[in-house]
Design a protein around this motif. Structure first.
Motif, PDB file in Angstrom:
ATOM      1  N   PRO A  31      42.508 -82.748 -19.782  1.00 14.47           N
ATOM      2  CA  PRO A  31      43.423 -83.841 -20.109  1.00 14.47           C
ATOM      3  C   PRO A  31      43.978 -83.664 -21.518  1.00 14.47           C
ATOM      4  O   PRO A  31      43.306 -83.137 -22.394  1.00 14.47           O
ATOM      5  CB  PRO A  31      42.527 -85.085 -20.027  1.00 14.47           C
ATOM      6  CG  PRO A  31      41.148 -84.571 -20.238  1.00 14.47           C
ATOM      7  CD  PRO A  31      41.115 -83.176 -19.687  1.00 14.47           C
ATOM      8  N   HIS A  32      45.203 -84.079 -21.736  1.00 14.03           N
ATOM      9  CA  HIS A  32      45.777 -83.996 -23.079  1.00 14.03           C
ATOM     10  C   HIS A  32      47.043 -84.831 -23.108  1.00 14.03           C
ATOM     11  O   HIS A  32      47.588 -85.172 -22.065  1.00 14.03           O
ATOM     12  CB  HIS A  32      46.103 -82.551 -23.453  1.00 14.03           C
ATOM     13  CG  HIS A  32      47.079 -81.900 -22.527  1.00 14.03           C
ATOM     14  ND1 HIS A  32      46.691 -81.308 -21.335  1.00 14.03           N
ATOM     15  CD2 HIS A  32      48.421 -81.785 -22.569  1.00 14.03           C
ATOM     16  CE1 HIS A  32      47.751 -80.843 -20.717  1.00 14.03           C
ATOM     17  NE2 HIS A  32      48.825 -81.118 -21.426  1.00 14.03           N
ATOM     18  N   SER A  33      47.483 -85.141 -24.330  1.00 15.85           N
ATOM     19  CA  SER A  33      48.760 -85.849 -24.443  1.00 15.85           C
ATOM     20  C   SER A  33      49.510 -85.397 -25.697  1.00 15.85           C
ATOM     21  O   SER A  33      50.444 -84.608 -25.612  1.00 15.85           O
ATOM     22  CB  SER A  33      48.513 -87.356 -24.418  1.00 15.85           C
ATOM     23  OG  SER A  33      49.629 -88.054 -24.817  1.00 15.85           O
ATOM     24  N   CYS A  34      49.062 -85.822 -26.885  1.00 15.01           N
ATOM     25  CA  CYS A  34      49.861 -85.586 -28.093  1.00 15.01           C
ATOM     26  C   CYS A  34      49.820 -84.132 -28.571  1.00 15.01           C
ATOM     27  O   CYS A  34      50.721 -83.663 -29.227  1.00 15.01           O
ATOM     28  CB  CYS A  34      49.373 -86.495 -29.217  1.00 15.01           C
ATOM     29  SG  CYS A  34      47.772 -86.007 -29.897  1.00 15.01           S
ATOM     30  N   ARG A  35      48.769 -83.432 -28.271  1.00 14.92           N
ATOM     31  CA  ARG A  35      48.552 -82.057 -28.735  1.00 14.92           C
ATOM     32  C   ARG A  35      48.637 -81.929 -30.245  1.00 14.92           C
ATOM     33  O   ARG A  35      48.982 -80.865 -30.774  1.00 14.92           O
ATOM     34  CB  ARG A  35      49.528 -81.083 -28.053  1.00 14.92           C
ATOM     35  CG  ARG A  35      49.380 -81.110 -26.544  1.00 14.92           C
ATOM     36  CD  ARG A  35      50.123 -79.989 -25.879  1.00 14.92           C
ATOM     37  NE  ARG A  35      49.383 -78.745 -25.961  1.00 14.92           N
ATOM     38  CZ  ARG A  35      49.557 -77.726 -25.128  1.00 14.92           C
ATOM     39  NH1 ARG A  35      50.451 -77.801 -24.174  1.00 14.92           N
ATOM     40  NH2 ARG A  35      48.841 -76.639 -25.255  1.00 14.92           N
ATOM     41  N   SER A  36      48.358 -83.009 -30.960  1.00 11.52           N
ATOM     42  CA  SER A  36      48.351 -82.895 -32.419  1.00 11.52           C
ATOM     43  C   SER A  36      47.165 -83.630 -33.042  1.00 11.52           C
ATOM     44  O   SER A  36      47.220 -84.039 -34.185  1.00 11.52           O
ATOM     45  CB  SER A  36      49.680 -83.388 -33.000  1.00 11.52           C
ATOM     46  OG  SER A  36      50.077 -84.591 -32.394  1.00 11.52           O
ATOM     47  N   GLY A  37      46.085 -83.811 -32.279  1.00 15.35           N
ATOM     48  CA  GLY A  37      44.868 -84.349 -32.867  1.00 15.35           C
ATOM     49  C   GLY A  37      44.881 -85.841 -33.113  1.00 15.35           C
ATOM     50  O   GLY A  37      44.085 -86.348 -33.893  1.00 15.35           O
ATOM     51  N   VAL A  38      45.752 -86.560 -32.456  1.00 11.97           N
ATOM     52  CA  VAL A  38      45.845 -87.995 -32.710  1.00 11.97           C
ATOM     53  C   VAL A  38      45.332 -88.849 -31.549  1.00 11.97           C
ATOM     54  O   VAL A  38      44.536 -89.764 -31.732  1.00 11.97           O
ATOM     55  CB  VAL A  38      47.297 -88.398 -33.059  1.00 11.97           C
ATOM     56  CG1 VAL A  38      47.383 -89.892 -33.278  1.00 11.97           C
ATOM     57  CG2 VAL A  38      47.773 -87.666 -34.298  1.00 11.97           C
ATOM     58  N   CYS A  39      45.755 -88.540 -30.330  1.00 12.52           N
ATOM     59  CA  CYS A  39      45.495 -89.471 -29.221  1.00 12.52           C
ATOM     60  C   CYS A  39      44.058 -89.383 -28.688  1.00 12.52           C
ATOM     61  O   CYS A  39      43.592 -90.270 -27.996  1.00 12.52           O
ATOM     62  CB  CYS A  39      46.471 -89.209 -28.083  1.00 12.52           C
ATOM     63  SG  CYS A  39      46.107 -87.705 -27.156  1.00 12.52           S
ATOM     64  N   GLN A  40      43.362 -88.317 -28.983  1.00 10.69           N
ATOM     65  CA  GLN A  40      41.959 -88.108 -28.571  1.00 10.69           C
ATOM     66  C   GLN A  40      41.772 -87.975 -27.060  1.00 10.69           C
ATOM     67  O   GLN A  40      40.649 -87.997 -26.572  1.00 10.69           O
ATOM     68  CB  GLN A  40      41.047 -89.215 -29.116  1.00 10.69           C
ATOM     69  CG  GLN A  40      41.120 -89.295 -30.629  1.00 10.69           C
ATOM     70  CD  GLN A  40      40.091 -90.211 -31.254  1.00 10.69           C
ATOM     71  OE1 GLN A  40      39.312 -90.844 -30.567  1.00 10.69           O
ATOM     72  NE2 GLN A  40      40.062 -90.254 -32.570  1.00 10.69           N
ATOM     73  N   SER A  41      42.842 -87.835 -26.320  1.00 14.00           N
ATOM     74  CA  SER A  41      42.668 -87.752 -24.869  1.00 14.00           C
ATOM     75  C   SER A  41      42.086 -86.400 -24.444  1.00 14.00           C
ATOM     76  O   SER A  41      41.610 -86.257 -23.334  1.00 14.00           O
ATOM     77  CB  SER A  41      43.983 -88.030 -24.142  1.00 14.00           C
ATOM     78  OG  SER A  41      44.950 -87.080 -24.509  1.00 14.00           O
ATOM     79  N   CYS A  42      42.120 -85.406 -25.324  1.00 11.70           N
ATOM     80  CA  CYS A  42      41.626 -84.083 -24.933  1.00 11.70           C
ATOM     81  C   CYS A  42      40.153 -83.874 -25.305  1.00 11.70           C
ATOM     82  O   CYS A  42      39.625 -82.777 -25.166  1.00 11.70           O
ATOM     83  CB  CYS A  42      42.467 -82.998 -25.605  1.00 11.70           C
ATOM     84  SG  CYS A  42      42.361 -83.017 -27.395  1.00 11.70           S
ATOM     85  N   MET A  43      39.473 -84.929 -25.752  1.00 12.12           N
ATOM     86  CA  MET A  43      38.131 -84.774 -26.330  1.00 12.12           C
ATOM     87  C   MET A  43      37.147 -83.990 -25.451  1.00 12.12           C
ATOM     88  O   MET A  43      37.045 -84.218 -24.252  1.00 12.12           O
ATOM     89  CB  MET A  43      37.547 -86.150 -26.631  1.00 12.12           C
ATOM     90  CG  MET A  43      36.244 -86.079 -27.385  1.00 12.12           C
ATOM     91  SD  MET A  43      36.197 -87.152 -28.811  1.00 12.12           S
ATOM     92  CE  MET A  43      36.404 -88.746 -28.093  1.00 12.12           C
ATOM     93  N   PRO A  71      40.044 -80.363 -28.823  1.00 13.83           N
ATOM     94  CA  PRO A  71      40.445 -78.992 -28.530  1.00 13.83           C
ATOM     95  C   PRO A  71      41.861 -78.643 -28.984  1.00 13.83           C
ATOM     96  O   PRO A  71      42.118 -77.505 -29.370  1.00 13.83           O
ATOM     97  CB  PRO A  71      40.365 -78.911 -27.007  1.00 13.83           C
ATOM     98  CG  PRO A  71      39.373 -79.942 -26.625  1.00 13.83           C
ATOM     99  CD  PRO A  71      39.532 -81.053 -27.624  1.00 13.83           C
ATOM    100  N   CYS A  72      42.785 -79.630 -28.982  1.00 12.32           N
ATOM    101  CA  CYS A  72      44.174 -79.294 -29.308  1.00 12.32           C
ATOM    102  C   CYS A  72      44.339 -78.889 -30.765  1.00 12.32           C
ATOM    103  O   CYS A  72      45.329 -78.259 -31.114  1.00 12.32           O
ATOM    104  CB  CYS A  72      45.109 -80.446 -28.957  1.00 12.32           C
ATOM    105  SG  CYS A  72      44.853 -81.908 -29.988  1.00 12.32           S
ATOM    106  N   VAL A  73      43.396 -79.278 -31.630  1.00 10.32           N
ATOM    107  CA  VAL A  73      43.493 -78.871 -33.036  1.00 10.32           C
ATOM    108  C   VAL A  73      42.267 -78.050 -33.438  1.00 10.32           C
ATOM    109  O   VAL A  73      41.888 -77.994 -34.591  1.00 10.32           O
ATOM    110  CB  VAL A  73      43.650 -80.086 -33.982  1.00 10.32           C
ATOM    111  CG1 VAL A  73      45.059 -80.650 -33.867  1.00 10.32           C
ATOM    112  CG2 VAL A  73      42.622 -81.167 -33.681  1.00 10.32           C
TER     113      VAL A  73
HETATM  114  S1  FES Z   1      45.879 -83.949 -27.035  1.00 10.52           S
HETATM  115 FE1  FES Z   1      45.934 -85.692 -28.309  1.00 10.52          FE
HETATM  116  S2  FES Z   1      44.215 -85.337 -29.573  1.00 10.52           S
HETATM  117 FE2  FES Z   1      44.286 -83.570 -28.405  1.00 10.52          FE
END
Ligand code: FES
Lengths: 322, 121
Positions: A31-43, A71-73
């Motif tokens: 799972p992922h969304s913002c890909r910049s370490g903000v939304c935390q959906s990729c935890m 993971p995204c960051v």
């Molecule tokens: S995709 Fe949003 S924090 Fe990783």
């Protein structure tokens, strides 16, 4: 050398590449969304190795200590073995040390485990029956003091896991556990900060773990433990806790019985909300049914408690385990 | 001239604002029902990405993400008046934190720029 392992599989990762991209390239549906370490959906959680600090920015102290990361960051420099954030990880063997009734429907199960089952008091583990059925239970034990892990389990008439526990488990019996999981631990708490531990039913187990951990680490602030039950019987550690408060000046025990109209009668959430008034400065630990935890969390937050200081665990409804 | 995000104080400013903003939103009777039963930690993280976007900070939101994220709410009746309420709450939060009026307007404009995506117009 494999830099990245997902569950049991080695994943190819390019130099400078982030973990999320590598997972997606390997066709793992992360799972992922913002890909910049903000939304935390990729935890995810590192079960081996330490994620770089940059991959843990914005997480709570407990999450950081337990290896959660984004993971995204995350560009790993040393080997990491990772699992999705809510997954218990690999199974290991355990042996029943003892099993005792604490009340009509609550048993205390103590298990001996491998020394590599490392946990923090207040976390939970997955107990796995012979047929693969798994349920989560919180840990009331202290790894530094107990050679076993201790779980408080409410037996539900007709529940599959309850039947397994009541009928099959006896000292010496082998079974499997996985984990630990959960972030309801004594971490990011200032030694002088007031602590409020609020729980109902067997939600008492992790609170006992956290309380013991706090006392062992020399916590100086006040510790108030609220325990709610439907019937008087449900205050299954009443006498033990009363005795403990005599030994620790900063410890208070506040029991509440729903069906009672005496001095201990009433609802535990109401009692806690009445007594707790230093909300922005208090470290909260909430454990119990979804309704209780949800209500308390919302009210405490609206009244000024910081979400970062509200640690919680909710009982999952039966059937949502593996 | 430095960017809006820098002028506001970057990630620190987002961190300072996010809980207050979420509290204001939850206490707002016009929109509170849209947050019933959500996981508060997940929601706080989402609020944080929203604020980062509205502060002009780094984000990779696409219109498609916005539509997908709010689909469920639109089905529950989310409309322009609710978006207005959120932007009001956001502006109030910033004023409570002592942010200057010029920046408050800039943030409100950025938040407003995703209105059509959010409402699936
Ligand atoms: S995709 Fe949003 S924090 Fe990783």
């Amino acid at each position: 050398m494999t830099l990245l392992t997902y569950r049991e599989a080695a994943i190819e990762i390019e130099p400078g590449e982030d973990v999320l991209s590598a997972l997606l390239r390997a066709e793992i549906d992360a799972p992922h969304s913002c890909r910049s370490g903000v939304c935390q959906s990729c935890m995810h959680r590192a079960v081996e190795g330490n994620p770089p600090a940059a991959a843990q920015q914005g997480l709570s102290d407990a999450q950081k200590a337990l290896g959660y990361f984004l993971p995204c960051v995350c560009v790993p420099e040393t080997p990491l073995t990772i699992v999705p954030a809510r997954e218990a990880g690999a199974r290991s063997e355990a042996v029943v040390h003892s099993i005792d009734r604490l009340s009509d429907d609550v048993v205390r199960l103590r298990l001996e485990h491998d020394s590599d089952f490392a946990y923090r008091p207040g976390q939970l583990l997955e107990l796995i029956a012979d047929d693969g059925l798994g349920r989560h239970y919180s840990l009331a034990s202290l790894p530094e003091e107990d050679s076993f892990v201790e779980l408080h389990i409410r037996l539900h008439p007709g529940g599959r896991m309850s039947r397994f526990i009541a009928e099959e488990l006896a000292p010496g019996r082998q079974l499997h556990i996985a984990g630990p999981l959960g972030t309801c631990i004594y971490e990011g708490v200032d030694p002088d900060q007031p602590m409020a531990l609020i729980g109902s039913g067997t939600g008492l187990a992790p609170l006992i773990g956290v309380m013991r951990d706090a006392l062992r680490r020399g916590h100086r602030g006040s510790i108030r433990l609220y325990h709610g039950a439907r019937e008087r019987e449900g205050l299954y550690l009443h006498d033990h806790l009363e005795t403990l408060t005599k030994r620790h000046a900063n410890l208070r025990y506040v029991p509440r019985v729903l069906s009672d109209s005496g001095p201990h009668g009433g609802d535990v959430a109401t009692a806690a909300l009445e007594h707790e008034n230093a909300l922005p400065h208090t470290a909260f630990f909430l454990c119990g049914g979804e309704k209780l935890v949800g209500r308390l969390k919302r009210v405490l937050f609206l009244k000024g408690a910081s979400l970062k200081q509200i640690r919680s665990d909710t009982f999952l409804p039966a059937g949502s385990g593996r | 001239m430095s960017s809006l995000y820098e002028r506001l104080g970057g990630e620190k400013a987002v961190d300072a604002a996010v809980e207050l903003f979420y509290r204001n939103v939850l206490a707002d009777g016009r929109i509170a029902r849209f947050f019933d039963g959500v996981n508060m930690e997940d929601q706080l993280a989402k609020q944080k990405s929203f604020l980062t976007m509205a502060f002009g900070g780094p984000n990779k939101y696409t219109g498609k993400d916005m539509r997908k994220a709010h689909e469920r709410l639109v089905a529950k009746g989310l409309n322009d008046s609710h978006v207005d309420a959120v932007i009001e709450d956001l502006s109030r939060t910033l004023r409570q934190l002592g942010v200057g009026e010029k920046e408050v307007q800039e943030v409100a404009a950025l938040a407003n720029s995703v209105r059509n995506d959010v409402l699936n117009h």
